[in-house]
Design a protein around this motif. Structure first.
Motif, PDB file in Angstrom:
ATOM      1  N   ILE A 287      -5.617  -5.266  14.394  1.00 11.46           N
ATOM      2  CA  ILE A 287      -5.213  -5.524  13.010  1.00 11.46           C
ATOM      3  C   ILE A 287      -6.377  -5.269  12.064  1.00 11.46           C
ATOM      4  O   ILE A 287      -6.203  -4.707  10.977  1.00 11.46           O
ATOM      5  N   GLN A 288      -7.590  -5.680  12.468  1.00 12.32           N
ATOM      6  CA  GLN A 288      -8.761  -5.463  11.625  1.00 12.32           C
ATOM      7  C   GLN A 288      -8.986  -3.978  11.377  1.00 12.32           C
ATOM      8  O   GLN A 288      -9.329  -3.563  10.255  1.00 12.32           O
ATOM      9  N   LYS A 289      -8.760  -3.171  12.403  1.00  9.27           N
ATOM     10  CA  LYS A 289      -8.931  -1.726  12.259  1.00  9.27           C
ATOM     11  C   LYS A 289      -7.926  -1.165  11.262  1.00  9.27           C
ATOM     12  O   LYS A 289      -8.273  -0.335  10.403  1.00  9.27           O
ATOM     13  N   GLN A 290      -6.684  -1.628  11.353  1.00  4.33           N
ATOM     14  CA  GLN A 290      -5.653  -1.167  10.421  1.00  4.33           C
ATOM     15  C   GLN A 290      -5.959  -1.626   9.000  1.00  4.33           C
ATOM     16  O   GLN A 290      -5.728  -0.881   8.029  1.00  4.33           O
ATOM     17  N   MET A 291      -6.467  -2.845   8.871  1.00  6.95           N
ATOM     18  CA  MET A 291      -6.840  -3.347   7.550  1.00  6.95           C
ATOM     19  C   MET A 291      -7.954  -2.503   6.940  1.00  6.95           C
ATOM     20  O   MET A 291      -7.919  -2.184   5.740  1.00  6.95           O
ATOM     21  N   ASP A 292      -8.943  -2.154   7.755  1.00  9.86           N
ATOM     22  CA  ASP A 292     -10.048  -1.316   7.270  1.00  9.86           C
ATOM     23  C   ASP A 292      -9.531   0.032   6.795  1.00  9.86           C
ATOM     24  O   ASP A 292     -10.003   0.570   5.773  1.00  9.86           O
ATOM     25  N   ASN A 293      -8.571   0.595   7.526  1.00  6.89           N
ATOM     26  CA  ASN A 293      -7.998   1.886   7.137  1.00  6.89           C
ATOM     27  C   ASN A 293      -7.277   1.799   5.795  1.00  6.89           C
ATOM     28  O   ASN A 293      -7.365   2.719   4.974  1.00  6.89           O
ATOM     29  N   ILE A 294      -6.568   0.689   5.585  1.00  5.42           N
ATOM     30  CA  ILE A 294      -5.875   0.512   4.301  1.00  5.42           C
ATOM     31  C   ILE A 294      -6.885   0.408   3.167  1.00  5.42           C
ATOM     32  O   ILE A 294      -6.722   1.042   2.110  1.00  5.42           O
ATOM     33  N   HIS A 295      -7.932  -0.375   3.382  1.00  2.00           N
ATOM     34  CA  HIS A 295      -8.969  -0.518   2.352  1.00  2.00           C
ATOM     35  C   HIS A 295      -9.581   0.834   1.995  1.00  2.00           C
ATOM     36  O   HIS A 295      -9.761   1.166   0.803  1.00  2.00           O
ATOM     37  N   LYS A 296      -9.912   1.632   3.015  1.00  2.00           N
ATOM     38  CA  LYS A 296     -10.526   2.938   2.776  1.00  2.00           C
ATOM     39  C   LYS A 296      -9.569   3.869   2.038  1.00  2.00           C
ATOM     40  O   LYS A 296      -9.970   4.601   1.113  1.00  2.00           O
TER      41      LYS A 296
ATOM     42  N   LEU B  47      -4.283  -8.758   2.038  1.00  2.00           N
ATOM     43  CA  LEU B  47      -5.251  -8.576   3.122  1.00  2.00           C
ATOM     44  C   LEU B  47      -6.319  -9.658   3.096  1.00  2.00           C
ATOM     45  O   LEU B  47      -6.822 -10.063   4.143  1.00  2.00           O
ATOM     46  N   LYS B  48      -6.653 -10.153   1.902  1.00  2.00           N
ATOM     47  CA  LYS B  48      -7.651 -11.212   1.790  1.00  2.00           C
ATOM     48  C   LYS B  48      -7.182 -12.508   2.454  1.00  2.00           C
ATOM     49  O   LYS B  48      -8.005 -13.342   2.842  1.00  2.00           O
ATOM     50  N   HIS B  49      -5.872 -12.690   2.550  1.00  2.00           N
ATOM     51  CA  HIS B  49      -5.326 -13.938   3.098  1.00  2.00           C
ATOM     52  C   HIS B  49      -5.138 -13.895   4.615  1.00  2.00           C
ATOM     53  O   HIS B  49      -4.582 -14.824   5.198  1.00  2.00           O
ATOM     54  N   ILE B  50      -5.569 -12.832   5.238  1.00  2.00           N
ATOM     55  CA  ILE B  50      -5.477 -12.740   6.693  1.00  2.00           C
ATOM     56  C   ILE B  50      -6.761 -13.281   7.303  1.00  2.00           C
ATOM     57  O   ILE B  50      -7.839 -12.718   7.100  1.00  2.00           O
ATOM     58  N   ASP B  51      -6.647 -14.369   8.047  1.00  5.35           N
ATOM     59  CA  ASP B  51      -7.815 -15.007   8.666  1.00  5.35           C
ATOM     60  C   ASP B  51      -7.926 -14.612  10.134  1.00  5.35           C
ATOM     61  O   ASP B  51      -6.939 -14.637  10.873  1.00  5.35           O
TER      62      ASP B  51
ATOM     63  N   TYR C 299       0.834  -1.201   0.000  1.00  8.80           N
ATOM     64  CA  TYR C 299       0.000   0.000   0.000  1.00  8.80           C
ATOM     65  C   TYR C 299       0.875   1.259   0.000  1.00  8.80           C
ATOM     66  O   TYR C 299       0.635   2.203  -0.775  1.00  8.80           O
ATOM     67  N   LYS C 300       1.885   1.278   0.851  1.00  4.21           N
ATOM     68  CA  LYS C 300       2.768   2.443   0.929  1.00  4.21           C
ATOM     69  C   LYS C 300       3.509   2.670  -0.388  1.00  4.21           C
ATOM     70  O   LYS C 300       3.744   3.817  -0.789  1.00  4.21           O
ATOM     71  N   GLU C 301       3.890   1.574  -1.037  1.00  7.46           N
ATOM     72  CA  GLU C 301       4.553   1.697  -2.334  1.00  7.46           C
ATOM     73  C   GLU C 301       3.612   2.334  -3.353  1.00  7.46           C
ATOM     74  O   GLU C 301       4.037   3.182  -4.167  1.00  7.46           O
ATOM     75  N   GLY C 302       2.334   1.943  -3.321  1.00  8.02           N
ATOM     76  CA  GLY C 302       1.351   2.536  -4.219  1.00  8.02           C
ATOM     77  C   GLY C 302       1.198   4.026  -3.978  1.00  8.02           C
ATOM     78  O   GLY C 302       1.136   4.825  -4.926  1.00  8.02           O
ATOM     79  N   ILE C 303       1.133   4.433  -2.688  1.00  7.49           N
ATOM     80  CA  ILE C 303       1.019   5.850  -2.339  1.00  7.49           C
ATOM     81  C   ILE C 303       2.261   6.608  -2.799  1.00  7.49           C
ATOM     82  O   ILE C 303       2.166   7.720  -3.356  1.00  7.49           O
ATOM     83  N   PHE C 304       3.421   6.024  -2.582  1.00  3.09           N
ATOM     84  CA  PHE C 304       4.676   6.679  -2.989  1.00  3.09           C
ATOM     85  C   PHE C 304       4.695   6.922  -4.496  1.00  3.09           C
ATOM     86  O   PHE C 304       5.028   8.026  -4.968  1.00  3.09           O
ATOM     87  N   GLN C 305       4.335   5.902  -5.275  1.00  4.20           N
ATOM     88  CA  GLN C 305       4.378   6.040  -6.726  1.00  4.20           C
ATOM     89  C   GLN C 305       3.296   7.009  -7.224  1.00  4.20           C
ATOM     90  O   GLN C 305       3.523   7.750  -8.203  1.00  4.20           O
ATOM     91  N   LEU C 306       2.137   7.036  -6.549  1.00  3.82           N
ATOM     92  CA  LEU C 306       1.089   7.973  -6.941  1.00  3.82           C
ATOM     93  C   LEU C 306       1.548   9.411  -6.694  1.00  3.82           C
ATOM     94  O   LEU C 306       1.363  10.301  -7.551  1.00  3.82           O
ATOM     95  N   ASN C 307       2.157   9.679  -5.542  1.00  6.35           N
ATOM     96  CA  ASN C 307       2.689  11.006  -5.248  1.00  6.35           C
ATOM     97  C   ASN C 307       3.827  11.375  -6.200  1.00  6.35           C
ATOM     98  O   ASN C 307       3.983  12.541  -6.580  1.00  6.35           O
ATOM     99  N   ARG C 308       4.588  10.383  -6.562  1.00  9.12           N
ATOM    100  CA  ARG C 308       5.673  10.613  -7.516  1.00  9.12           C
ATOM    101  C   ARG C 308       5.120  11.071  -8.865  1.00  9.12           C
ATOM    102  O   ARG C 308       5.641  12.017  -9.477  1.00  9.12           O
ATOM    103  N   PHE C 309       4.050  10.412  -9.315  1.00  4.23           N
ATOM    104  CA  PHE C 309       3.438  10.794 -10.585  1.00  4.23           C
ATOM    105  C   PHE C 309       2.878  12.215 -10.510  1.00  4.23           C
ATOM    106  O   PHE C 309       3.069  13.029 -11.424  1.00  4.23           O
ATOM    107  N   ILE C 310       2.167  12.514  -9.401  1.00  5.88           N
ATOM    108  CA  ILE C 310       1.561  13.841  -9.247  1.00  5.88           C
ATOM    109  C   ILE C 310       2.633  14.923  -9.232  1.00  5.88           C
ATOM    110  O   ILE C 310       2.470  16.000  -9.811  1.00  5.88           O
ATOM    111  N   ASP C 311       3.759  14.636  -8.581  1.00  2.56           N
ATOM    112  CA  ASP C 311       4.861  15.584  -8.554  1.00  2.56           C
ATOM    113  C   ASP C 311       5.391  15.851  -9.966  1.00  2.56           C
ATOM    114  O   ASP C 311       5.633  17.004 -10.350  1.00  2.56           O
ATOM    115  N   TYR C 312       5.565  14.788 -10.735  1.00  4.04           N
ATOM    116  CA  TYR C 312       6.012  14.955 -12.131  1.00  4.04           C
ATOM    117  C   TYR C 312       4.979  15.763 -12.932  1.00  4.04           C
ATOM    118  O   TYR C 312       5.337  16.620 -13.755  1.00  4.04           O
ATOM    119  N   ARG C 313       3.701  15.478 -12.680  1.00  3.00           N
ATOM    120  CA  ARG C 313       2.655  16.177 -13.428  1.00  3.00           C
ATOM    121  C   ARG C 313       2.664  17.657 -13.097  1.00  3.00           C
ATOM    122  O   ARG C 313       2.524  18.517 -13.988  1.00  3.00           O
TER     123      ARG C 313
END
Length: 386
Positions: free
Chosen positions: A339-348, A329-333, A284-298
């Motif tokens: 942990i569930q709260k943190q997972m919900d935050n990532i999903h949102k 996240l789907k593989h976490i039983d 997730y953090k990698e996705g955020i980093f790359q998204l911010n990287r793109f916006i910065d270039y734009r």
């Protein structure tokens, strides 16, 4: 030795009191293994290489290994109740000091066997001596020789303890035992490692008879073993606990062993949950980093971009990272509340950031479909906050 299937069977704290009944079955052998240079006996791979170079058949290789360990490793009475989980350290220390408890013997034997191309497991369980049950946990080995399973106990094959003293006496009785013979004295905690199509229950093993009576239920251990080796660690533990329970809880000792498996399952499940969560979080953090990287270039009108393909790669990385995060996240039983709260935050967060991602994807498509001389106009009034 790095095989999940047998590392799982040894997590229980083992000491293993060496009190085997000596049968005066002395093992004689040629001078080839006896004359192995000392310089080649401090590393399991060196021992395996030497045996491999001097012997041609699986039977002769395993016999040479059994004899060398039984002859050169002495039972460590002073540390008979200690246990170390560092398998690599145990093997190194055993070869250096020439001492060890049952687990050291079994681990060394199994490790070198596997290096010789002979499939081997370390097995733990309890034993019967002179028809009397010894509930002290003990370790021994199984090895597949020419497509058949045999049982080896290099600890009992090296000597015995009498009146607190270790007596060195190499014994071949515990070399290459058939599963039917081994079950008379060696009872694995997990019935899978009896290697019997009609395994023995705990009640039958503990009965006052020389030959334990098999039950009438057929058990295809070959197929079960194949399935077992391909399971995750947690599922291996769960299946092992189930087999232990089905094999009969006839003593507090067995009850305790099963409880230890339950604890191991809980601990492993929690650790697996944490590990999987962190992988998802990092994706997730990698996705955020790359998204911010793109916006910065734009926002800089892609001035630092020499090749348009880089922009596609960045956005693809955003999408792939978010996708991987959700998949992990789907593989976490059964996560705990935190942990569930943190997972919900990532999903949102991923859900909201995918809106920004889709906007960037549309803008990039527009950018590529616009003649280069007119692309600069696309950036007017389109600056984006990171």
């Amino acid at each position: 030795m790095k095989k999940i299937a047998f590392t799982l069977i040894v997590f229980i704290g083992l000491s293993g009191i060496l009190n085997a009944q000596q049968r005066n079955n002395k093992l004689t052998f040629d001078n080839v293994i006896i004359n192995i240079p000392n310089s080649l006996t401090l590393c399991p791979q060196d021992i395996a290489n030497y045996i491999h170079s001097k012997y041609s058949t699986q039977d002769s290789k395993i016999q040479a290994l059994y004899f060398w360990i039984a002859k050169n490793i002495h039972y460590d009475i002073e540390n008979m109740y200690s246990f170390d989980y560092d398998t690599i350290g145990i093997i190194s220390k055993t070869l250096k000091t020439r001492k060890g408890i049952c687990y050291n013997y079994a681990l060394l034997f199994s490790d070198i066997s596997n290096r010789l191309g002979i499939k081997s497991f370390v097995i733990t369980g309890y034993t019967k001596i002179d028809n009397e049950i010894d509930y002290t946990p003990h370790s021994w080995c199984a090895g597949m020789i020419d497509s058949k399973w045999y049982i080896f106990d290099p600890t009992w094959g090296s000597g015995s303890v009498s009146n607190g003293n270790y007596i060195k006496q190499i014994d071949q009785y515990y070399y290459k035992m058939s599963p039917k013979r081994a079950i008379r004295t060696h009872m694995p905690f997990d019935p899978l490692f009896q290697f019997l199509y009609y395994p023995i229950t705990n009640n039958n093993f503990c009965a006052k008879r020389k030959k334990p009576k098999s039950n009438n239920t057929y058990f295809n251990f070959d197929d079960s073993l194949t399935v077992f080796e391909n399971l995750s660690i947690t599922k291996q533990l769960i299946n092992t606990k189930r087999r232990l329970e089905n094999n009969g809880i006839n003593s507090y000792f067995i009850f305790t062993i099963i409880n230890q498996f339950r604890q191991e399952i809980d601990d492993n499940s929690y650790n697996q949950t944490i590990d999987t969560y962190h992988i998802a979080l990092n994706s997730y953090k990698e996705g955020i980093f790359q998204l911010n990287r793109f916006i910065d270039y734009r926002n800089k009108q892609f001035a630092a971009i020499e090749n348009d393909s880089v922009l596609i790669i960045i956005l693809d990385s955003v999408e792939n990272s978010f996708f991987l995060s959700i998949e992990y996240l789907k593989h976490i039983d059964s996560p705990n509340q935190n942990i569930q709260k943190q997972m919900d935050n990532i999903h949102k967060s991923i859900e909201s950031n995918m809106l920004y991602f889709n906007e960037q994807r549309l803008f990039l498509d527009l950018y590529f479909n616009t003649p280069k001389n007119y692309r600069r106009s696309l950036f007017y009034d389109r600056l984006i906050d990171e």
